[in-house]
Design a protein around this motif. Sequence first.
Motif, PDB file in Angstrom:
ATOM      1  N   VAL A   1     -16.604   4.934   9.865  1.00 34.24           N
ATOM      2  CA  VAL A   1     -15.503   4.355  10.632  1.00 34.24           C
ATOM      3  C   VAL A   1     -14.519   3.714   9.656  1.00 34.24           C
ATOM      4  O   VAL A   1     -14.883   3.337   8.541  1.00 34.24           O
ATOM      5  N   ARG A   2     -13.267   3.578  10.093  1.00 35.92           N
ATOM      6  CA  ARG A   2     -12.262   2.954   9.238  1.00 35.92           C
ATOM      7  C   ARG A   2     -12.409   1.448   9.276  1.00 35.92           C
ATOM      8  O   ARG A   2     -12.478   0.848  10.348  1.00 35.92           O
ATOM      9  N   LEU A   3     -12.448   0.849   8.105  1.00 36.31           N
ATOM     10  CA  LEU A   3     -12.625  -0.593   7.983  1.00 36.31           C
ATOM     11  C   LEU A   3     -11.559  -1.151   7.047  1.00 36.31           C
ATOM     12  O   LEU A   3     -11.202  -0.513   6.048  1.00 36.31           O
ATOM     13  N   PRO A   4     -11.042  -2.352   7.343  1.00 34.36           N
ATOM     14  CA  PRO A   4     -10.118  -2.987   6.389  1.00 34.36           C
ATOM     15  C   PRO A   4     -10.835  -3.374   5.109  1.00 34.36           C
ATOM     16  O   PRO A   4     -12.065  -3.553   5.087  1.00 34.36           O
ATOM     17  N   VAL A   5     -10.090  -3.531   4.055  1.00 36.93           N
ATOM     18  CA  VAL A   5     -10.675  -3.767   2.742  1.00 36.93           C
ATOM     19  C   VAL A   5     -11.497  -5.055   2.710  1.00 36.93           C
ATOM     20  O   VAL A   5     -12.516  -5.148   2.016  1.00 36.93           O
ATOM     21  N   GLY A   6     -11.094  -6.069   3.482  1.00 41.55           N
ATOM     22  CA  GLY A   6     -11.830  -7.320   3.483  1.00 41.55           C
ATOM     23  C   GLY A   6     -13.253  -7.186   3.984  1.00 41.55           C
ATOM     24  O   GLY A   6     -14.148  -7.919   3.535  1.00 41.55           O
ATOM     25  N   VAL A   7     -13.489  -6.253   4.905  1.00 37.42           N
ATOM     26  CA  VAL A   7     -14.846  -6.024   5.398  1.00 37.42           C
ATOM     27  C   VAL A   7     -15.703  -5.393   4.298  1.00 37.42           C
ATOM     28  O   VAL A   7     -16.865  -5.757   4.101  1.00 37.42           O
ATOM     29  N   VAL A   8     -15.137  -4.449   3.572  1.00 43.34           N
ATOM     30  CA  VAL A   8     -15.873  -3.763   2.505  1.00 43.34           C
ATOM     31  C   VAL A   8     -16.217  -4.729   1.385  1.00 43.34           C
ATOM     32  O   VAL A   8     -17.362  -4.794   0.918  1.00 43.34           O
ATOM     33  N   THR A   9     -15.237  -5.513   0.934  1.00 36.61           N
ATOM     34  CA  THR A   9     -15.511  -6.451  -0.163  1.00 36.61           C
ATOM     35  C   THR A   9     -16.449  -7.571   0.289  1.00 36.61           C
ATOM     36  O   THR A   9     -17.260  -8.074  -0.492  1.00 36.61           O
ATOM     37  N   GLY A  10     -16.362  -7.959   1.565  1.00 37.33           N
ATOM     38  CA  GLY A  10     -17.283  -8.966   2.089  1.00 37.33           C
ATOM     39  C   GLY A  10     -18.715  -8.472   2.096  1.00 37.33           C
ATOM     40  O   GLY A  10     -19.644  -9.203   1.749  1.00 37.33           O
ATOM     41  N   ALA A  11     -18.896  -7.200   2.483  1.00 37.40           N
ATOM     42  CA  ALA A  11     -20.239  -6.618   2.484  1.00 37.40           C
ATOM     43  C   ALA A  11     -20.799  -6.518   1.067  1.00 37.40           C
ATOM     44  O   ALA A  11     -22.007  -6.625   0.852  1.00 37.40           O
ATOM     45  N   LEU A  12     -19.929  -6.325   0.082  1.00 35.28           N
ATOM     46  CA  LEU A  12     -20.368  -6.275  -1.310  1.00 35.28           C
ATOM     47  C   LEU A  12     -20.630  -7.667  -1.874  1.00 35.28           C
ATOM     48  O   LEU A  12     -21.569  -7.877  -2.640  1.00 35.28           O
ATOM     49  N   GLY A  13     -19.800  -8.637  -1.483  1.00 40.66           N
ATOM     50  CA  GLY A  13     -19.876  -9.956  -2.087  1.00 40.66           C
ATOM     51  C   GLY A  13     -21.023 -10.807  -1.601  1.00 40.66           C
ATOM     52  O   GLY A  13     -21.604 -11.581  -2.378  1.00 40.66           O
ATOM     53  N   ALA A  14     -21.399 -10.689  -0.323  1.00 44.30           N
ATOM     54  CA  ALA A  14     -22.471 -11.531   0.215  1.00 44.30           C
ATOM     55  C   ALA A  14     -23.801 -11.316  -0.514  1.00 44.30           C
ATOM     56  O   ALA A  14     -24.434 -12.294  -0.940  1.00 44.30           O
ATOM     57  N   PRO A  15     -24.271 -10.073  -0.721  1.00 42.72           N
ATOM     58  CA  PRO A  15     -25.516  -9.898  -1.498  1.00 42.72           C
ATOM     59  C   PRO A  15     -25.397 -10.403  -2.933  1.00 42.72           C
ATOM     60  O   PRO A  15     -26.365 -10.932  -3.491  1.00 42.72           O
ATOM     61  N   PHE A  16     -24.211 -10.244  -3.538  1.00 42.29           N
ATOM     62  CA  PHE A  16     -24.018 -10.722  -4.908  1.00 42.29           C
ATOM     63  C   PHE A  16     -24.171 -12.235  -4.964  1.00 42.29           C
ATOM     64  O   PHE A  16     -24.778 -12.788  -5.889  1.00 42.29           O
TER      65      PHE A  16
ATOM     66  N   ILE B   1      -9.665  -3.090  -9.201  1.00 42.81           N
ATOM     67  CA  ILE B   1     -10.641  -2.052  -8.858  1.00 42.81           C
ATOM     68  C   ILE B   1     -11.299  -2.356  -7.519  1.00 42.81           C
ATOM     69  O   ILE B   1     -11.477  -1.463  -6.668  1.00 42.81           O
ATOM     70  N   LEU B   2     -11.657  -3.609  -7.291  1.00 39.18           N
ATOM     71  CA  LEU B   2     -12.315  -3.976  -6.052  1.00 39.18           C
ATOM     72  C   LEU B   2     -11.420  -3.741  -4.842  1.00 39.18           C
ATOM     73  O   LEU B   2     -11.877  -3.237  -3.804  1.00 39.18           O
ATOM     74  N   VAL B   3     -10.145  -4.095  -4.952  1.00 36.55           N
ATOM     75  CA  VAL B   3      -9.256  -3.928  -3.805  1.00 36.55           C
ATOM     76  C   VAL B   3      -8.865  -2.462  -3.615  1.00 36.55           C
ATOM     77  O   VAL B   3      -8.927  -1.933  -2.496  1.00 36.55           O
ATOM     78  N   LEU B   4      -8.482  -1.783  -4.695  1.00 34.70           N
ATOM     79  CA  LEU B   4      -8.134  -0.364  -4.577  1.00 34.70           C
ATOM     80  C   LEU B   4      -9.332   0.457  -4.105  1.00 34.70           C
ATOM     81  O   LEU B   4      -9.232   1.261  -3.171  1.00 34.70           O
ATOM     82  N   GLY B   5     -10.479   0.260  -4.744  1.00 31.69           N
ATOM     83  CA  GLY B   5     -11.672   1.014  -4.369  1.00 31.69           C
ATOM     84  C   GLY B   5     -12.190   0.641  -3.002  1.00 31.69           C
ATOM     85  O   GLY B   5     -12.611   1.508  -2.220  1.00 31.69           O
ATOM     86  N   GLY B   6     -12.168  -0.659  -2.670  1.00 29.12           N
ATOM     87  CA  GLY B   6     -12.629  -1.085  -1.359  1.00 29.12           C
ATOM     88  C   GLY B   6     -11.766  -0.553  -0.245  1.00 29.12           C
ATOM     89  O   GLY B   6     -12.277  -0.139   0.812  1.00 29.12           O
ATOM     90  N   ASP B   7     -10.455  -0.550  -0.445  1.00 25.26           N
ATOM     91  CA  ASP B   7      -9.564  -0.017   0.589  1.00 25.26           C
ATOM     92  C   ASP B   7      -9.757   1.490   0.760  1.00 25.26           C
ATOM     93  O   ASP B   7      -9.809   1.989   1.893  1.00 25.26           O
ATOM     94  N   PHE B   8      -9.887   2.217  -0.344  1.00 29.59           N
ATOM     95  CA  PHE B   8     -10.075   3.664  -0.245  1.00 29.59           C
ATOM     96  C   PHE B   8     -11.408   3.979   0.440  1.00 29.59           C
ATOM     97  O   PHE B   8     -11.492   4.859   1.300  1.00 29.59           O
ATOM     98  N   ALA B   9     -12.458   3.240   0.076  1.00 27.18           N
ATOM     99  CA  ALA B   9     -13.762   3.464   0.704  1.00 27.18           C
ATOM    100  C   ALA B   9     -13.712   3.146   2.190  1.00 27.18           C
ATOM    101  O   ALA B   9     -14.258   3.884   3.025  1.00 27.18           O
ATOM    102  N   GLY B  10     -13.059   2.041   2.541  1.00 19.64           N
ATOM    103  CA  GLY B  10     -12.980   1.658   3.939  1.00 19.64           C
ATOM    104  C   GLY B  10     -12.188   2.627   4.790  1.00 19.64           C
ATOM    105  O   GLY B  10     -12.437   2.757   5.994  1.00 19.64           O
TER     106      GLY B  10
END
Length: 340
Positions: free
Chosen positions: A310-325, A295-304
């Motif tokens: 702007v278009r972002l790779p999935v690693g940027v999206v999951t990184g932005a989610l993971g740091a606050p967690f 879910i994290l990779v599929l959803g993060g890639d689609f969101a990015g």
Amino acid sequence: MTEIAQLPVRITAERRAGLASSGLGVVVAALFALTLVCGQGCAPLPEVAAALLGRDVPGTSFLVQELRLPRALLSLVTGICFGLGGVAFQIMLRNPLASPDIIGISAGAGTAAVFAIVVLSLDGPIVSLVAVLSGLAVALAIWGLSSGRSAAGARLILVGIGISAMLDSVTSYMLLDAQAWDRAEAMRWLTGSVNGARLDQVWPVAAALVFFGGLLAGTARDLDILRLGDDTAAGLGVRPDFTRLRVTLAAVGLVAFATAAAGPIAFVAFLAGPIAARITKGRARLPSAAAMGAILVLGGDFAGQFLLPVRLPVGVVTGALGAPFLLCLIVRANRAGGNL
């Protein structure tokens, strides 16, 4: 009498966890279908299904078969691998910080890949092979430096964090002297991305998932018993050191192959288990963590790609989610007296 009275509660908890895991599976299927149907333009679901069955649908067959399907499959299998690898380490070491991207295994694969790209001028499958072998080597080094039985506690995590910091420094040094083209290629890989995914990238990860995932599933019962501590596990017939060795081999294999294919997608291995545990309102289990990783990779890639300005790779999206967690986890640990 007390055990009998607690039995319905246990059954209810198991049922709730099973329903939650099934719900996560439904979400995975929905995100996978969404990735195939929607993009710059949406294709009708019947046309997508026809294209998946091999029929020639003008305007849709190429879009689905060549562009969207490889990307969706790579996101799916890498997410499952990261989720399984991460939660296996967290259960084995009884610490939510004990994920491969925190303790240096992903850093090892990343440094080796940068070395292959920048210094050796390699590309393609050979870079992936170097990354896999390096991830395994770093895991063995961490295991050896953490000294046998101490690997069950905080020492392995501390050794891994130290090695990760050292490897990150080496990576930064190599990038400073790299040519512009090599630097861009290395940074794209280090960020974690499924852009330009091809089916030939999917099959090695899928094979690793079958082999190492099967090895991990065969150890699931013993892994769960390890939560009780080494002495209790040994009393129940589990060999703690042998079980840890099998779990480590399986988890490192899963994470190394996923990293080799898509780069070290930030925080997926770290997030999948704890989030799945909160959703199922119980302890993290392998199936729910695998689904959450997907879910994290599929959803993060689609969101990015389509939900942000702007278009972002999935690693940027999951990184932005993971740091606050991660910060929230540390704050909660401090309030609880230092226990993660």
